[in-house]
Design a protein around this motif. Structure first.
Motif, PDB file in Angstrom:
ATOM      1  N   VAL A 188     -13.245  -4.378   2.561  1.00 34.31           N
ATOM      2  CA  VAL A 188     -12.478  -4.192   1.327  1.00 34.31           C
ATOM      3  C   VAL A 188     -11.778  -2.838   1.348  1.00 34.31           C
ATOM      4  N   SER A 189     -12.434  -1.827   1.880  1.00 32.10           N
ATOM      5  CA  SER A 189     -11.818  -0.505   1.994  1.00 32.10           C
ATOM      6  C   SER A 189     -10.595  -0.560   2.915  1.00 32.10           C
ATOM      7  N   LYS A 190     -10.713  -1.303   4.004  1.00 33.26           N
ATOM      8  CA  LYS A 190      -9.562  -1.470   4.905  1.00 33.26           C
ATOM      9  C   LYS A 190      -8.432  -2.222   4.215  1.00 33.26           C
ATOM     10  N   LEU A 191      -8.787  -3.251   3.436  1.00 33.96           N
ATOM     11  CA  LEU A 191      -7.764  -3.985   2.685  1.00 33.96           C
ATOM     12  C   LEU A 191      -7.062  -3.075   1.687  1.00 33.96           C
ATOM     13  N   ARG A 192      -7.833  -2.198   1.064  1.00 37.20           N
ATOM     14  CA  ARG A 192      -7.259  -1.243   0.115  1.00 37.20           C
ATOM     15  C   ARG A 192      -6.126  -0.463   0.778  1.00 37.20           C
ATOM     16  N   ASP A 193      -6.404   0.068   1.966  1.00 31.52           N
ATOM     17  CA  ASP A 193      -5.402   0.849   2.677  1.00 31.52           C
ATOM     18  C   ASP A 193      -4.253  -0.012   3.165  1.00 31.52           C
ATOM     19  N   GLU A 194      -4.588  -1.156   3.726  1.00 30.80           N
ATOM     20  CA  GLU A 194      -3.567  -2.046   4.277  1.00 30.80           C
ATOM     21  C   GLU A 194      -2.613  -2.562   3.205  1.00 30.80           C
ATOM     22  N   LEU A 195      -3.162  -2.918   2.050  1.00 33.89           N
ATOM     23  CA  LEU A 195      -2.343  -3.493   0.980  1.00 33.89           C
ATOM     24  C   LEU A 195      -1.841  -2.439   0.000  1.00 33.89           C
ATOM     25  N   GLY A 196      -2.325  -1.207   0.149  1.00 34.16           N
ATOM     26  CA  GLY A 196      -1.909  -0.151  -0.769  1.00 34.16           C
ATOM     27  C   GLY A 196      -2.368  -0.418  -2.197  1.00 34.16           C
ATOM     28  N   ASP A 197      -3.565  -0.987  -2.336  1.00 34.63           N
ATOM     29  CA  ASP A 197      -4.080  -1.345  -3.654  1.00 34.63           C
ATOM     30  C   ASP A 197      -5.405  -0.627  -3.902  1.00 34.63           C
ATOM     31  N   PRO A 198      -5.354   0.537  -4.555  1.00 36.30           N
ATOM     32  CA  PRO A 198      -6.569   1.323  -4.765  1.00 36.30           C
ATOM     33  C   PRO A 198      -7.574   0.673  -5.717  1.00 36.30           C
ATOM     34  N   GLU A 199      -7.187  -0.391  -6.399  1.00 37.53           N
ATOM     35  CA  GLU A 199      -8.096  -1.061  -7.326  1.00 37.53           C
ATOM     36  C   GLU A 199      -9.064  -2.024  -6.629  1.00 37.53           C
TER      37      GLU A 199
END
Length: 117
Positions: A63-74
């Motif tokens: 999920v942390s990687k997805l946060r960075d990849e998608l630019g979605d800090p939520e």
């Protein structure tokens, strides 16, 4: 690709079951279904990328990687809501209104991840 489809199918199944359990007032069981929905959609996205996630730690790392990849800090915050619900399944300490609120956060997480990942 079959694994991805299975994870997405389970995600939908668990969301529907969570909603039905909420209507019945079974907040403990609904909590676990919301957790399952969040975990399964995360596993589906990971599988689409050729990765396997099994443990809670691996789920949170992905999920942390997805946060960075998608630019979605939520995303991590929304996923953490699912983890709180998972704990509630074992401890039954959350008030019904909080289970509802966290369930909404899980639905938002699922929607964001499915639509962009």
């Amino acid at each position: 690709m079959e694994k991805v489809e299975d994870y997405f199918r389970l995600n939908g199944k668990y969301l529907k079951e969570a909603e039905a359990l909420m209507e019945k007032g079974d907040y403990v069981q609904a909590s676990e279904k919301f957790w399952g929905a969040a975990a399964e959609v995360t596993k589906a996205v990971a599988a689409k990328r050729g990765k396997t996630v099994k443990s809670h730690g691996e789920l949170f790392s992905f999920v942390s990687k997805l946060r960075d990849e998608l630019g979605d800090p939520e995303l991590p915050r929304l996923f953490a809501s699912a983890s709180s619900l998972h704990q509630n399944f074992y401890e039954d300490w959350l008030p019904p209104a909080t289970v509802r609120d966290l369930g909404e956060a899980v639905k938002e997480y699922v929607q964001r991840v499915k639509s962009r990942a």
